[in-house]
Design a protein around this motif. Structure first.
Motif: not given
Length: 482
Positions: A390-419
């Motif tokens: 998602l962070s590689k696509k311009s339409k998703y940059k600076n996009c989400f006000h709220t992001v919810y992670f279930a405990n099974s996929l929390v490993h996907l929260l990385t610095p690369e996702v922050a954009p």
């Protein structure tokens, strides 16, 4: 497959949240969305497993400042998207096709039961034909469920969804031997304890589940679900037809070759009670007599779902019928009490068009499907496992006000996702509180790991929180000024 949670998250492992609750989401307090008419509150849910947060947030949206809501759903299995589509369509059934009580009961049994009534099976089979048209014809989808956007899914994902719905509409019970698969999962999980499994269920209930503020779940409810896969029985009926929406495929190694096997590969340890059955705004459900609850989880879940559907339809809080004593001249021979009649306003709204029995002589489900209007709501399904992209696509940059992670996929929260986060955003992460296989120190270790991941991604320290009693950990994200 030796763990109790399985490979697919059919239901979430935490209660449903209103994602606009200002006590929960600090970033919402600072949002100035109303200043721009076209701005939306954009919410990304990663791996939540069901629509509980989406439905709760939609149902209670009238309680907050008016704003458009745009939910983005990201899962790791297409069977979850299929179920999301089913429960969205069911939640938005109009009164002329399905009454409020019947809709509530249908939702509960399809949500949490391995075996269902004939009526629920027939509903799934009929709606499967609708869903096939929706995923293959965007114009038809726009007509029937205009708030849903499937355009981001890949063509092969939509083809796979079509295949799932074709499986659902197959009237043969033999294509999914649910009871056999349930027993196999129990044997795999329990191993040598299988022969004394009732004792194992009792241990898991008393030593794990009830110590986590989930004791409204009655031990007989829990042990029946562990034994049979049937969690909710809202009415006296025969639950004997496989719930094909709980079938999924896994790749297994068979004779040195990898083959796809369809079966029940979900949770056999915790149960579907947490999403709607352990918390409620109606506190009377939690009264005790002789140190025992007078209600059970089924009644809490039934009230919560019914209230949720009422709020979606009417944008007002649901008030249950009150129990009043009859006057002396109208008391029956047993001198009992009666539930007051449903108000005239509810009759006029059409909620009682279909009687509480759920039966209708005119077979309203034979009519064409149409949904209740959902103004200012949009739901987009994202491609499977697409978060890193998602962070590689311009339409998703600076996009989400709220992001919810279930405990099974929390490993996907990385610095690369922050954009993809807004400059000021809220990140919520489900804890491992109800992952019953974990010991207390493992729960704490998981919470510490979560904090480390969030801070590495640019989130602020959440401050003090109790890992043993928190269902989610909420973080503030503030993008550093360049």
């Amino acid at each position: 497959m030796a763990n109790g949670f399985g490979t697919i998250t059919w239901w979430g492992f935490s209660p449903a949240l209103d994602l606009q609750d200002k006590d929960l989401l600090t970033a919402v307090n600072r949002m100035k969305i109303s200043e721009k008419e076209n701005d939306e509150l954009k919410i990304l849910l990663v791996g939540s497993g069901d629509l509980r947060h989406v439905l709760m947030t939609i149902a209670r949206s009238y309680r907050h400042q008016p704003r458009k809501l745009h939910f983005y759903i990201l899962e790791n299995a297409l069977e979850l998207y299929a179920r999301d589509l089913l429960f969205l369509a069911l939640s938005l059934e109009t009164p002329k096709r399905m009454g409020l009580q019947e809709k509530t009961e249908m939702f509960l049994e399809l949500f949490g039961n391995l075996l269902v009534r004939k009526q629920a099976c027939e509903y799934v089979e009929k709606m499967a034909n609708e869903f096939i048209k929706m995923v293959t014809d965007s114009d038809y989808l726009a007509q029937k469920l205009p708030m849903l956007d499937l355009s981001q899914l890949k063509f092969k994902e939509r083809d796979f969804l079509e295949g799932i719905f074709k499986f659902w509409r197959n009237p043969s019970s033999e294509v999914f031997d649910a009871e056999k698969h349930w027993d196999m999962r129990q044997r795999q999980y329990l191993g040598p304890r299988y022969d004394c499994r009732l004792n194992a269920y009792d241990w898991d209930y008393h030593m794990k589940l009830v110590n986590k503020e989930a004791d409204i779940i009655h031990k007989h409810e829990y042990k029946r679900w562990r034994s049979t896969g049937i969690a909710f029985e809202p009415r006296e009926a025969t639950y004997d037809i496989p719930n094909k929406t709980l079938a999924s495929g896994v790749v297994v190694n068979q004779g040195g070759e990898k083959v796809m096997r369809r079966g029940y590969w979900g949770d056999v340890l915790v149960g579907p009670y947490l999403a709607f059955g352990i918390q409620s705004e109606e506190k009377s459900f939690f009264k005790k007599s002789n140190n025992q609850y007078t209600k059970i989880s089924l009644q809490v879940a039934e009230f919560n779902i019914l209230s949720l559907f009422h709020e979606i339809a009417h944008k007002e809080k649901y008030s249950p019928p009150k129990i009043e004593e009859k006057s002396d001249d109208t008391k029956d021979s047993k001198g009992g009490v009666t539930i007051t009649e449903i108000t005239e306003e509810e009759k006029n709204s059409g909620e009682t068009d279909v009687k509480e029995s759920g039966e209708s002589p005119s077979n309203p489900l034979g009519q064409a499907y149409e949904c209740l209007p959902l103004e200012d709501v949009k739901i987009t399904f994202l491609p499977l496992n697409s978060l890193p992209d998602l962070s590689k696509k311009s339409k998703y940059k600076n996009c989400f006000h709220t992001v919810y992670f279930a405990n099974s996929l929390v490993h996907l929260l990385t610095p690369e996702v922050a954009p993809i986060f807004r400059d000021s955003a809220t990140v919520m992460i489900e804890t491992a509180r109800y992952m019953l296989e974990l010991k207390d120190e493992q729960e704490l270790e998981f919470a510490n790991k979560v904090v480390g991941l969030a801070k590495a991604a640019g989130c602020q320290d959440p401050g003090d929180f109790d890992a043993k009693s928190s269902n989610v950990i909420t973080f503030k994200y503030e993008r550093p000024s360049s």
